[in-house]
Design a protein around this motif. Structure first.
Motif, PDB file in Angstrom:
ATOM      1  N   LEU A  70       0.704  -1.212   0.013  1.00 31.11           N
ATOM      2  CA  LEU A  70       0.008  -0.050  -0.072  1.00 31.11           C
ATOM      3  C   LEU A  70       0.705   1.205   0.004  1.00 31.11           C
ATOM      4  O   LEU A  70       0.634   2.264  -0.826  1.00 31.11           O
ATOM      5  N   LEU A  71       1.699   1.351   0.811  1.00 39.61           N
ATOM      6  CA  LEU A  71       2.765   2.466   0.946  1.00 39.61           C
ATOM      7  C   LEU A  71       3.583   2.666  -0.227  1.00 39.61           C
ATOM      8  O   LEU A  71       3.567   3.746  -1.023  1.00 39.61           O
ATOM      9  N   VAL A  72       3.905   1.552  -0.965  1.00 38.60           N
ATOM     10  CA  VAL A  72       4.713   1.638  -2.329  1.00 38.60           C
ATOM     11  C   VAL A  72       3.752   2.239  -3.270  1.00 38.60           C
ATOM     12  O   VAL A  72       4.192   3.263  -4.293  1.00 38.60           O
ATOM     13  N   ARG A  73       2.634   1.853  -3.515  1.00 36.78           N
ATOM     14  CA  ARG A  73       1.593   2.031  -4.433  1.00 36.78           C
ATOM     15  C   ARG A  73       1.310   3.636  -4.167  1.00 36.78           C
ATOM     16  O   ARG A  73       1.021   4.270  -5.087  1.00 36.78           O
ATOM     17  N   LEU A  74       1.108   3.862  -3.052  1.00 35.91           N
ATOM     18  CA  LEU A  74       0.765   5.184  -2.693  1.00 35.91           C
ATOM     19  C   LEU A  74       2.069   6.141  -3.118  1.00 35.91           C
ATOM     20  O   LEU A  74       1.685   7.393  -3.823  1.00 35.91           O
ATOM     21  N   LEU A  75       3.222   5.891  -2.763  1.00 30.63           N
ATOM     22  CA  LEU A  75       4.181   6.717  -3.406  1.00 30.63           C
ATOM     23  C   LEU A  75       4.276   6.834  -4.816  1.00 30.63           C
ATOM     24  O   LEU A  75       4.378   8.124  -5.242  1.00 30.63           O
ATOM     25  N   ASP A  76       3.978   5.868  -5.558  1.00 24.88           N
ATOM     26  CA  ASP A  76       3.917   6.021  -6.773  1.00 24.88           C
ATOM     27  C   ASP A  76       2.893   6.881  -7.462  1.00 24.88           C
ATOM     28  O   ASP A  76       2.894   7.810  -8.308  1.00 24.88           O
ATOM     29  N   ALA A  77       1.706   6.866  -6.530  1.00 28.93           N
ATOM     30  CA  ALA A  77       0.499   7.726  -6.811  1.00 28.93           C
ATOM     31  C   ALA A  77       0.840   9.257  -6.807  1.00 28.93           C
ATOM     32  O   ALA A  77       0.747   9.865  -7.581  1.00 28.93           O
ATOM     33  N   TYR A  78       1.533   9.284  -5.542  1.00 26.74           N
ATOM     34  CA  TYR A  78       1.916  10.692  -5.303  1.00 26.74           C
ATOM     35  C   TYR A  78       3.022  11.349  -6.144  1.00 26.74           C
ATOM     36  O   TYR A  78       2.656  12.668  -6.523  1.00 26.74           O
ATOM     37  N   GLN A  79       3.905  10.527  -6.326  1.00 26.10           N
ATOM     38  CA  GLN A  79       4.845  11.228  -7.582  1.00 26.10           C
ATOM     39  C   GLN A  79       4.280  11.408  -8.859  1.00 26.10           C
ATOM     40  O   GLN A  79       4.609  12.266  -9.245  1.00 26.10           O
ATOM     41  N   ARG A  80       3.269  10.607  -9.060  1.00 28.27           N
ATOM     42  CA  ARG A  80       2.574  10.968 -10.426  1.00 28.27           C
ATOM     43  C   ARG A  80       1.612  12.303 -10.139  1.00 28.27           C
ATOM     44  O   ARG A  80       1.797  12.953 -11.067  1.00 28.27           O
ATOM     45  N   GLU A  81       1.045  12.258  -9.287  1.00 26.17           N
ATOM     46  CA  GLU A  81       0.057  13.345  -8.940  1.00 26.17           C
ATOM     47  C   GLU A  81       0.778  14.589  -8.756  1.00 26.17           C
ATOM     48  O   GLU A  81       0.517  15.630  -9.417  1.00 26.17           O
ATOM     49  N   VAL A  82       1.786  14.726  -8.142  1.00 25.80           N
ATOM     50  CA  VAL A  82       2.605  15.885  -7.968  1.00 25.80           C
ATOM     51  C   VAL A  82       3.300  16.413  -9.253  1.00 25.80           C
ATOM     52  O   VAL A  82       3.301  17.565  -9.679  1.00 25.80           O
ATOM     53  N   ALA A  83       3.742  15.391 -10.200  1.00 26.54           N
ATOM     54  CA  ALA A  83       4.365  15.780 -11.619  1.00 26.54           C
ATOM     55  C   ALA A  83       2.989  16.424 -12.339  1.00 26.54           C
ATOM     56  O   ALA A  83       3.147  17.338 -13.183  1.00 26.54           O
ATOM     57  N   ILE A  84       2.094  15.800 -12.282  1.00 26.44           N
ATOM     58  CA  ILE A  84       0.546  16.522 -13.056  1.00 26.44           C
ATOM     59  C   ILE A  84       0.281  17.788 -12.536  1.00 26.44           C
ATOM     60  O   ILE A  84      -0.011  18.750 -13.383  1.00 26.44           O
ATOM     61  N   LEU A  85       0.324  17.957 -11.078  1.00 26.65           N
ATOM     62  CA  LEU A  85       0.042  19.249 -10.753  1.00 26.65           C
ATOM     63  C   LEU A  85       1.031  20.287 -11.211  1.00 26.65           C
ATOM     64  O   LEU A  85       0.438  21.571 -11.305  1.00 26.65           O
ATOM     65  N   GLN A 108       0.624  23.452 -13.276  1.00 24.73           N
ATOM     66  CA  GLN A 108       0.959  25.068 -12.797  1.00 24.73           C
ATOM     67  C   GLN A 108       1.888  25.707 -14.003  1.00 24.73           C
ATOM     68  O   GLN A 108       1.757  26.764 -14.152  1.00 24.73           O
ATOM     69  N   ALA A 109       2.826  24.901 -14.507  1.00 22.36           N
ATOM     70  CA  ALA A 109       3.510  25.589 -15.614  1.00 22.36           C
ATOM     71  C   ALA A 109       2.708  25.825 -16.913  1.00 22.36           C
ATOM     72  O   ALA A 109       3.025  26.861 -17.776  1.00 22.36           O
ATOM     73  N   ASN A 110       1.673  25.093 -17.182  1.00 19.35           N
ATOM     74  CA  ASN A 110       1.068  25.208 -18.248  1.00 19.35           C
ATOM     75  C   ASN A 110      -0.643  25.466 -17.869  1.00 19.35           C
ATOM     76  O   ASN A 110      -1.502  24.862 -17.905  1.00 19.35           O
ATOM     77  N   PRO A 111      -0.743  26.793 -17.468  1.00 19.31           N
ATOM     78  CA  PRO A 111      -2.238  27.078 -16.773  1.00 19.31           C
ATOM     79  C   PRO A 111      -3.372  26.849 -17.749  1.00 19.31           C
ATOM     80  O   PRO A 111      -4.420  26.723 -17.638  1.00 19.31           O
ATOM     81  N   ASP A 112      -2.892  26.893 -19.044  1.00 14.48           N
ATOM     82  CA  ASP A 112      -3.895  26.899 -20.381  1.00 14.48           C
ATOM     83  C   ASP A 112      -4.270  25.556 -20.590  1.00 14.48           C
ATOM     84  O   ASP A 112      -5.187  25.468 -21.125  1.00 14.48           O
ATOM     85  N   LYS A 113      -3.680  24.564 -19.890  1.00 20.00           N
ATOM     86  CA  LYS A 113      -3.982  23.085 -20.301  1.00 20.00           C
ATOM     87  C   LYS A 113      -4.543  22.428 -19.121  1.00 20.00           C
ATOM     88  O   LYS A 113      -4.259  21.450 -18.481  1.00 20.00           O
ATOM     89  N   GLN A 114      -5.334  23.239 -18.376  1.00 20.26           N
ATOM     90  CA  GLN A 114      -6.205  22.654 -17.316  1.00 20.26           C
ATOM     91  C   GLN A 114      -6.789  21.370 -17.338  1.00 20.26           C
ATOM     92  O   GLN A 114      -7.132  20.623 -16.301  1.00 20.26           O
ATOM     93  N   ASN A 115      -7.458  21.162 -18.531  1.00 21.00           N
ATOM     94  CA  ASN A 115      -8.130  19.677 -18.786  1.00 21.00           C
ATOM     95  C   ASN A 115      -7.238  18.813 -19.276  1.00 21.00           C
ATOM     96  O   ASN A 115      -7.747  18.064 -19.793  1.00 21.00           O
ATOM     97  N   ILE A 116      -5.996  19.037 -18.924  1.00 18.65           N
ATOM     98  CA  ILE A 116      -5.036  17.767 -19.455  1.00 18.65           C
ATOM     99  C   ILE A 116      -5.408  16.342 -19.000  1.00 18.65           C
ATOM    100  O   ILE A 116      -5.177  15.132 -19.570  1.00 18.65           O
ATOM    101  N   ARG A 117      -6.272  16.151 -17.829  1.00 16.29           N
ATOM    102  CA  ARG A 117      -6.847  14.799 -17.347  1.00 16.29           C
ATOM    103  C   ARG A 117      -7.848  14.462 -17.864  1.00 16.29           C
ATOM    104  O   ARG A 117      -8.494  13.267 -17.674  1.00 16.29           O
ATOM    105  N   GLY A 118      -8.548  15.051 -18.722  1.00 15.08           N
ATOM    106  CA  GLY A 118     -10.069  14.809 -19.218  1.00 15.08           C
ATOM    107  C   GLY A 118     -11.007  15.018 -18.372  1.00 15.08           C
ATOM    108  O   GLY A 118     -11.824  14.713 -18.113  1.00 15.08           O
TER     109      GLY A 118
END
Length: 120
Positions: free
Chosen positions: A91-106, A110-120
């Protein structure tokens, strides 16, 4: 469940017994997840203009895992998959993967505010 006591549903909640909660692997995975949880909450606050206070992060790996699973802003299907994992290490390893992914997405949002709908 007694349908006649209250005009709403109620139930009893029990903790899901995670296996391997006190091993060195669990403690290491917990230590790796903590900074990513804090980073995620900070980036989420910055990107959404929402005022969040970073809560006191639990020391207990099981409490940390459950807090991290709850705080993660992903579809309920993904949360349910996380919460059905049987071992604390997994669980902790899967959460770490998820948090790394979500931080990168956020951060990308932030770097491209005009692409807010990137996740669909």
């Amino acid at each position: 469940m007694d349908r006649h006591k209250a005009p709403y549903l109620s139930g009893i909640i029990e903790l899901y017994p995670l296996q391997d909660t006190n091993t060195d692997a669990v403690l290491q995975a917990s230590d790796r997840l903590k900074p990513w949880l804090i980073k995620y909450l900070e980036v989420l606050t910055d990107s959404g203009g929402v005022e969040l206070e970073v809560p006191q992060i639990p020391v207990d790996p099981r409490a940390l895992a459950y807090l991290a699973a709850i705080a993660l802003q992903v579809p309920n299907r993904e949360k349910q998959e996380l919460l059905s994992i049987e071992t604390a290490t997994q669980l902790l390893v899967r959460l770490l993967d998820a948090y790394q992914r979500e931080v990168a997405i956020l951060r990308a949002l932030q770097a491209n505010p005009d692409k807010q709908n990137i996740r669909g």
